[in-house]
Write a protein that holds these residues in place. Structure first.
Motif, PDB file in Angstrom:
ATOM      1  N   UNK A  47      13.234   8.152   7.339  1.00  0.00           N
ATOM      2  CA  UNK A  47      12.452   7.222   6.515  1.00  0.00           C
ATOM      3  C   UNK A  47      12.067   5.987   7.312  1.00  0.00           C
ATOM      4  N   UNK A  48      12.999   5.465   8.109  1.00  0.00           N
ATOM      5  CA  UNK A  48      12.710   4.282   8.923  1.00  0.00           C
ATOM      6  C   UNK A  48      11.616   4.599   9.941  1.00  0.00           C
ATOM      7  N   UNK A  49      11.691   5.769  10.548  1.00  0.00           N
ATOM      8  CA  UNK A  49      10.676   6.152  11.534  1.00  0.00           C
ATOM      9  C   UNK A  49       9.321   6.317  10.878  1.00  0.00           C
ATOM     10  N   UNK A  50       9.297   6.847   9.678  1.00  0.00           N
ATOM     11  CA  UNK A  50       8.018   7.037   8.977  1.00  0.00           C
ATOM     12  C   UNK A  50       7.406   5.712   8.537  1.00  0.00           C
ATOM     13  N   UNK A  51       8.217   4.764   8.129  1.00  0.00           N
ATOM     14  CA  UNK A  51       7.665   3.471   7.691  1.00  0.00           C
ATOM     15  C   UNK A  51       7.241   2.618   8.868  1.00  0.00           C
ATOM     16  N   UNK A  52       7.820   2.809  10.058  1.00  0.00           N
ATOM     17  CA  UNK A  52       7.452   2.049  11.242  1.00  0.00           C
ATOM     18  C   UNK A  52       6.191   2.591  11.901  1.00  0.00           C
ATOM     19  N   UNK A  53       5.820   3.802  11.556  1.00  0.00           N
ATOM     20  CA  UNK A  53       4.644   4.434  12.157  1.00  0.00           C
ATOM     21  C   UNK A  53       3.375   3.837  11.591  1.00  0.00           C
TER      22      UNK A  53
END
Length: 148
Positions: free
Chosen positions: A139-145
């Protein structure tokens, strides 16, 4: 909410726990069978003195009943004797079957390795924590993208 274990259930659990090996299982089954047979023989002598005038005749009937041989040479005549007979038959068949099945289940589980968890496999709680941490990272990786 689950009900608290009864004293009988705790005793049965301890009894079955002693039967982790074939020799222990044989001892448990023999002990329970002997106690049921002796108790039934004595109880039948008390409940139906006319048909079972001695402890020996009561024990002979109990052995026949618990083993389901049932020669029929000794049968209860009184209502109390018939009630004892019905209880012994149900306990002899039901209780011994349940104990034997529980012991057999323990043997099968042990042979499959279910009772000895591997040290390499984390517990279910730990596996769920690992999954939760992975999901948080995803989730963190998806929101930082950057969005496309």
């Amino acid at each position: 909410m689950m009900a608290e274990e009864t004293r009988l259930e705790r005793r049965l659990d301890r009894l079955v726990a002693h039967a982790t090996r074939p020799r222990g299982a044989a001892v448990v089954i023999a002990t329970v069978s002997t106690v049921i047979t002796l108790g039934a023989g004595i109880l039948m002598t008390v409940a139906d003195r006319k048909s079972f005038p001695s402890i020996g005749s009561g024990l002979w009937w109990a052995v026949q009943t618990v083993t389901t041989v049932g020669y029929g040479d000794h049968v209860p005549a009184t209502d109390a004797g018939k009630l004892v007979a019905a209880l012994v038959m149900l306990v002899g068949i039901g209780f011994l079957t349940v104990i034997t099945a529980a012991i057999t289940s323990g043997f099968v589980s042990r042979s499959r390795g279910d009772l000895t968890p591997s040290r390499d496999i984390p517990s279910t709680d730990e596996q769920l924590r690992q999954i939760a941490r992975r999901l948080e990272r995803i989730e963190a990786a998806l929101t930082d993208r950057p969005s496309v």
